[in-house]
Scaffold this motif. Structure first.
Motif, PDB file in Angstrom:
ATOM      1  N   VAL A 278       0.648  -0.563  -0.222  1.00  0.00           N
ATOM      2  CA  VAL A 278      -0.080  -0.485  -0.131  1.00  0.00           C
ATOM      3  C   VAL A 278       0.829   1.178   0.180  1.00  0.00           C
ATOM      4  CG1 VAL A 278      -1.674   1.559   1.436  1.00  0.00           C
ATOM      5  CG2 VAL A 278      -1.877  -1.057   0.953  1.00  0.00           C
ATOM      6  N   MET A 279       1.862   1.177   1.053  1.00  0.00           N
ATOM      7  CA  MET A 279       2.625   2.542   0.942  1.00  0.00           C
ATOM      8  C   MET A 279       3.239   2.966  -0.465  1.00  0.00           C
ATOM      9  SD  MET A 279       1.598   3.757   3.828  1.00  0.00           S
ATOM     10  CE  MET A 279       0.345   3.178   5.554  1.00  0.00           C
ATOM     11  N   GLU A 280       3.590   1.519  -0.647  1.00  0.00           N
ATOM     12  CA  GLU A 280       4.510   1.948  -2.142  1.00  0.00           C
ATOM     13  C   GLU A 280       3.240   2.155  -3.222  1.00  0.00           C
ATOM     14  OE1 GLU A 280       8.183  -0.530  -1.253  1.00  0.00           O
ATOM     15  OE2 GLU A 280       6.256  -1.103  -2.563  1.00  0.00           O
TER      16      GLU A 280
ATOM     17  N   GLY B 142      -0.753   9.171   5.679  1.00  0.00           N
ATOM     18  CA  GLY B 142      -0.839   9.637   7.353  1.00  0.00           C
ATOM     19  C   GLY B 142      -2.112   8.858   7.589  1.00  0.00           C
ATOM     20  N   LEU B 143      -2.881   9.465   6.557  1.00  0.00           N
ATOM     21  CA  LEU B 143      -4.702   9.175   6.921  1.00  0.00           C
ATOM     22  C   LEU B 143      -4.578   7.220   6.918  1.00  0.00           C
ATOM     23  CD1 LEU B 143      -7.722   9.208   6.934  1.00  0.00           C
ATOM     24  CD2 LEU B 143      -8.023   9.985   4.973  1.00  0.00           C
TER      25      LEU B 143
ATOM     26  N   THR C 144      -7.828   8.832  13.575  1.00  0.00           N
ATOM     27  CA  THR C 144      -7.242   9.949  13.607  1.00  0.00           C
ATOM     28  C   THR C 144      -6.294  10.681  14.262  1.00  0.00           C
ATOM     29  OG1 THR C 144     -10.001   9.950  14.939  1.00  0.00           O
ATOM     30  CG2 THR C 144      -8.875  11.533  15.447  1.00  0.00           C
ATOM     31  N   PHE C 145      -5.056   9.823  14.280  1.00  0.00           N
ATOM     32  CA  PHE C 145      -4.181   9.918  15.248  1.00  0.00           C
ATOM     33  C   PHE C 145      -3.211   9.847  13.486  1.00  0.00           C
ATOM     34  CE2 PHE C 145      -6.104   9.514  19.132  1.00  0.00           C
ATOM     35  CZ  PHE C 145      -4.979  10.901  19.815  1.00  0.00           C
ATOM     36  N   GLY C 146      -3.724   8.606  12.743  1.00  0.00           N
ATOM     37  CA  GLY C 146      -3.029   8.526  12.169  1.00  0.00           C
ATOM     38  C   GLY C 146      -3.416   9.894  10.816  1.00  0.00           C
ATOM     39  N   ALA C 147      -4.522  10.618  10.331  1.00  0.00           N
ATOM     40  CA  ALA C 147      -4.816  11.510  10.010  1.00  0.00           C
ATOM     41  C   ALA C 147      -3.860  12.801  10.629  1.00  0.00           C
ATOM     42  CB  ALA C 147      -6.094  12.254   9.512  1.00  0.00           C
ATOM     43  N   LEU C 148      -3.767  12.480  11.259  1.00  0.00           N
ATOM     44  CA  LEU C 148      -3.113  14.093  12.672  1.00  0.00           C
ATOM     45  C   LEU C 148      -1.909  13.797  12.070  1.00  0.00           C
ATOM     46  CD1 LEU C 148      -4.774  13.979  16.080  1.00  0.00           C
ATOM     47  CD2 LEU C 148      -5.132  16.052  13.702  1.00  0.00           C
TER      48      LEU C 148
ATOM     49  N   PRO D 139       2.105   2.173  10.680  1.00  0.00           N
ATOM     50  CA  PRO D 139       2.757   1.160   9.265  1.00  0.00           C
ATOM     51  C   PRO D 139       3.265   2.140   8.551  1.00  0.00           C
ATOM     52  CG  PRO D 139       0.380   1.027  10.170  1.00  0.00           C
ATOM     53  CD  PRO D 139       0.321   1.173  10.308  1.00  0.00           C
ATOM     54  N   VAL D 140       2.882   3.385   8.177  1.00  0.00           N
ATOM     55  CA  VAL D 140       3.534   4.530   7.887  1.00  0.00           C
ATOM     56  C   VAL D 140       4.858   4.994   8.310  1.00  0.00           C
ATOM     57  CG1 VAL D 140       2.359   6.557   8.958  1.00  0.00           C
ATOM     58  CG2 VAL D 140       3.032   6.927   6.316  1.00  0.00           C
TER      59      VAL D 140
END
Length: 416
Positions: A129-131, A139-140, A271-275, A327-328
């Motif tokens: 996914v990240m690639e 982040g999200l 929430t915290f992933g996006a932040l 993950p990110v």
């Protein structure tokens, strides 16, 4: 651009990849968390006690690094997509076979094999996914991916709530074979990682060679993941047992509370992933981890199921809020050429070092006259501080380009 705008900007292929990886981690976690709801019932059938059956949790977690290494190396050599399909199929098969266990030994062996397959899914899916997605969506999407874990726990809670009185503990594991169907979706809708395909034309160095060049980063990542896994498993694995054994709640009440706190976990991850896209990875982890401490007393000492549910909702909001960045964070820090292996292997080695958590907490509760509440509280508060320290004084490479000339140079990581 807002987090939702960046999500809407994903192409159909990128969305399919996110969905596949999210479902893979959701169904993997669903298969794992089935066990935590039925520990007591398995112990009764096999004429043993809960700590003896809880060894299955230890074995599953302890075998996950082996799976992360095997499937990670395969993903770096043969591609993320095919490896992910094989992995999902295997963990579904071992889950199904667990329902046929004739005794404790057979049960423990099958859970160990399940742990190998479970260990491969996170790293392979996250790297795929990240690639594939744009940097401003990381982040999200990281929060979405990690929300798969509490989503799986939530799904297991719902199945336990609705079906356990009808199908029993063996039937719960038979239901756990359903994830095998995800392979069909991946095969039809998901393409290989663009970054992996670009690297195919370049010389590939052995994993150990790359690892030796990044020893400080790797050791720090393993220690951080050890603290993180004590944080999650220390607040999740024995919580249903605490509700059943110490609070004497029936399966419906336990299932209802679990549904509530897993909703909190999903909200927290998103929430915290996006932040973290705005605040940075380290700072957001520290904030989420420390916020778990003041809600811990309500989480275990709340009066009645409603107050306990509120406390559990808030606890998992912050625990999985911190986890939503993992993950990110690990994929950005990973050397580019071993991204299929490095994040998952570090994560699962942390699982190995934290794999005795359930046995430790069950043993403490047994020493303290069955006081699971105190055992849960002590572990949660200590590891929240440890997570904050390791994250706050660690590395960060937010926004690094995957496949670019700077991706994979660990010495360029920013450190506090």
């Amino acid at each position: 651009m807002t987090a939702l705008d960046s999500l809407r900007s994903l192409s159909p292929q990128q969305r399919n990849t996110v969905i596949a990886a999210y479902l893979g981690w959701t169904l993997d976690a669903f298969d794992f968390f089935i066990l935590v709801f039925v520990l007591k019932h398995i112990a009764e059938e096999f004429h043993t006690d809960v700590p003896a059956v809880a060894v299955a949790i230890f074995l599953t977690l302890a075998m996950r690094p082996l799976g992360a290494l095997i499937f990670g190396l395969a993903a770096d050599r043969f591609g993320r997509r095919t490896t992910l399909m094989v992995d999902v199929l295997l963990y579904s098969v071992f889950e199904f076979l667990t329902g046929f266990s004739t005794g404790l030994t057979m049960f423990l062996v099958l859970r160990a094999l399940f742990g190998v397959a479970m260990g491969g899914e996170w790293g392979v899916g996250a790297s795929l996914v990240m690639e594939t997605i744009p940097e401003d969506s990381r982040g999200l999407v990281s929060g979405i991916l990690q929300a798969g874990y509490p989503s799986g726990y939530l799904l297991a809670s719902i199945v336990f709530f609705l079906l356990f009185p009808i199908i029993g503990w063996r039937g719960m594991f038979f239901v756990g074979a359903v994830p095998a169907l995800l392979v069909l979706y991946i095969r039809r809708n998901v393409e290989e990682s663009p970054a992996f395909l670009q690297r195919q034309a370049k010389p590939q160095r052995p994993f150990l060679t790359v690892l030796r060049e990044n020893i400080p980063l790797f050791i720090w990542a393993v220690l951080l993941m050890t603290a993180f896994n004590f944080f999650s498993h220390g607040t999740q694995d024995l919580y249903p047992t605490f509700l059943e054994t110490q609070r004497q709640y029936d399966s419906y009440t336990v299932g209802a509370i679990a549904i509530v706190y897993n909703i909190g976990a999903i909200v927290g991850g998103l929430t915290f992933g996006a932040l973290s896209q705005r605040w940075g990875r380290r700072r957001t982890i520290v904030i989420a981890a420390l916020l778990a401490i003041p809600v811990a007393p309500l989480w275990v000492w709340g009066q009645g199921p409603v107050m306990l549910a509120i406390g559990a909702f808030l606890m998992q909001l912050f625990v999985q809020g911190a986890w939503g960045i993992v993950p990110v964070h690990l994929n950005e820090l990973s050397p580019d050429e071993v991204r299929g292996t490095f994040p998952g292997f570090a994560y699962q080695l942390g699982n190995l070092l934290a794999s005795g958590n359930a046995s430790i907490q069950a043993g403490l509760a047994k020493q303290w006259n069955g006081d699971y509440a105190l055992a849960l509280l002590i572990v949660a508060c200590i590891v929240a501080v440890v997570v904050a320290i390791f994250a706050g004084f660690g590395f960060e490479k937010k926004g690094v380009r995957f496949g670019g000339k700077d991706a994979g140079q660990a010495d360029s990581a920013v450190r506090a």
